[in-house]
Design an enzyme around this catalytic site. Structure first.
Site, PDB file in Angstrom:
ATOM      1  N   ARG A 139      61.547  48.153  99.304  1.00  0.00           N
ATOM      2  CA  ARG A 139      61.586  47.578 100.640  1.00  0.00           C
ATOM      3  C   ARG A 139      62.602  48.367 101.455  1.00  0.00           C
ATOM      4  NH1 ARG A 139      57.450  45.698  99.673  1.00  0.00           N
ATOM      5  NH2 ARG A 139      56.762  43.535  99.658  1.00  0.00           N
TER       6      ARG A 139
ATOM      7  N   GLU B 152      59.911  49.268 109.688  1.00  0.00           N
ATOM      8  CA  GLU B 152      58.527  49.746 109.602  1.00  0.00           C
ATOM      9  C   GLU B 152      57.526  48.843 110.316  1.00  0.00           C
ATOM     10  OE1 GLU B 152      58.029  49.638 105.243  1.00  0.00           O
ATOM     11  OE2 GLU B 152      56.498  48.104 105.549  1.00  0.00           O
TER      12      GLU B 152
ATOM     13  N   HIS C  88      53.915  53.013 103.637  1.00  0.00           N
ATOM     14  CA  HIS C  88      53.733  51.817 102.796  1.00  0.00           C
ATOM     15  C   HIS C  88      52.341  51.800 102.145  1.00  0.00           C
ATOM     16  CE1 HIS C  88      55.605  47.614 102.192  1.00  0.00           C
ATOM     17  NE2 HIS C  88      54.770  47.881 101.199  1.00  0.00           N
TER      18      HIS C  88
END
Ligand code: NAI
Length: 329
Positions: A234, A263, A295
């Site tokens: 993360r 993000e 991601h």
């Protein structure tokens, strides 16, 4: 159940529709993210289904409760984007997908390491321009190097197995050490020792108040010169400004990121015609030794299928009171 599904792309719809053939729920897809600005959309649904960059804060939870929603089904393992305290207070059950494919993320982590080390991202562009010079593409043997793994749960363990195949020395840091990793010869150490000894450090712990900015300026200063840092966990586990300072001073040798702390405003969208407003992210993109993916660690056929199936199993179990629901909290 009538389910509002947020942050959906074509590939999400395909996998959820396939899994829903048996389950038979009424699925409504929204492309938009669920935030305090869009939360009026949840009114009249029994369940809401979200992904990693939806922001399920107190306002959203309250709108869900007032709109008749009783279940929040996460299409992710992580739940750092949900106000669990508010969910409890408003009596909303939160379910997640605790495991889908640890292989997907662990293999993507390895892809980042190999590409960064041998500068594949630069070599690819050079060869297309018929530039066959090797200057700047020098790598190192991964064999014999020391790998630090922070968080040796499901993904960290698969990643450790992969790195053990390269003949690396394995250092781990986790309050719950893994038996499998120990059997592979992993030595569990304090963070400080890991920072001092590792050639490559890879993050696989969840984002919690304790791990927020775990990699900050003081941490970077303790690392080996030229360290490779990888984050597929993360974004906010890493203080991006400290990362940039470390790259500028050449303390950090290379960085591979699949996640970024801000993000939510960038990833999963095609912004190729837009001006990026995030100056920190824009600076990161300028380094030749930084490789960023948006991601996509989870993005394999197997993982998408498994996420869809477990999400619908959670919804059915909640509705019928039968079967297992993977509750959070
Ligand atoms: P897991 O729950 O199996 O393992 C997490 C491990 O971290 C546990 O062993 C836990 O004891 C350890 N941990 C907790 N606090 C720690 C700390 N302060 N220091 C060191 N270790 C600590 O979770 P899993 O499935 O392995 O996933 C790990 C993370 O990967 C998730 O939390 C999520 O953030 C991320 N992820 C990223 C994806 C992507 O697409 N890039 C997809 C799926 C997960």
């Amino acid at each position: 159940m009538k389910v509002a599904i947020f942050s959906t792309k074509k590939y999400d719809q395909e996998s959820l529709d396939a899994a829903n053939k048996e389950a038979g729920h009424e699925l409504h897809y929204f492309e938009t993210r669920l935030t305090s600005e869009t939360c009026s959309l949840v009114k009249g649904f029994d369940a809401v289904c979200v992904f990693v960059n939806d922001s399920v804060d107190r306002t959203v939870i309250q709108a869900m409760a007032e709109g008749g929603v009783r279940l929040l089904a996460l299409r992710s393992a992580g739940f750092n984007h949900v106000d669990l305290k508010a969910a409890k207070e408003f009596n909303i059950t939160v379910a997640r997908v605790p495991a889908y494919s640890p292989y997907a993320v662990a293999e993507h982590t390895l892809a980042l390491i190999l590409a960064l080390n041998r500068h594949i991202h630069r070599a690819y562009n050079r060869v297309r321009e018929r530039n066959f010079a090797l200057d700047g593409l020098l790598g190192f043997d991964i064999y014999g190097k020391t790998i630090g793994v922070i968080g040796t749960g499901q993904i960290g363990t698969v990643f450790t197995k992969l790195m053990s195949g390269f003949g690396c020395e394995l250092l781990g840091c986790d309050p719950n050490p893994s038996k499998d990793c120990k059997e592979l010869g992993m030595k569990y150490v304090q963070l400080e020792e890991m920072f001092e000894r590792s050639d490559i450090i890879s993050l696989h712990c969840p984002l919690t108040p304790e791990t927020h900015h775990l990699i900050n300026g003081p941490a970077v200063s303790k690392m080996k010169d030229g360290v490779m840092l990888i984050n597929t966990s993360r974004g906010a586990i890493v203080d991006t400004r400290a990362l940039i300072d470390g790259l500028k001073s050449e303390k950090i040798g290379s960085v591979g990121l699949d996640v970024y702390e801000e993000e939510a405003d960038l990833f999963f969208e095609d912004l190729s015609d837009e001006v990026i407003q995030d100056d920190v992210f824009a600076r990161l993109l300028t380094f030749p030794n930084v490789l960023i993916t948006g991601h996509q660690g989870f993005f394999t056929e197997e993982a998408l299928k498994s996420i869809a199936e477990t999400t619908l199993e959670n919804i059915t179990a909640f509705e019928t009171g039968q079967g297992h629901i993977h509750k959070v909290g």
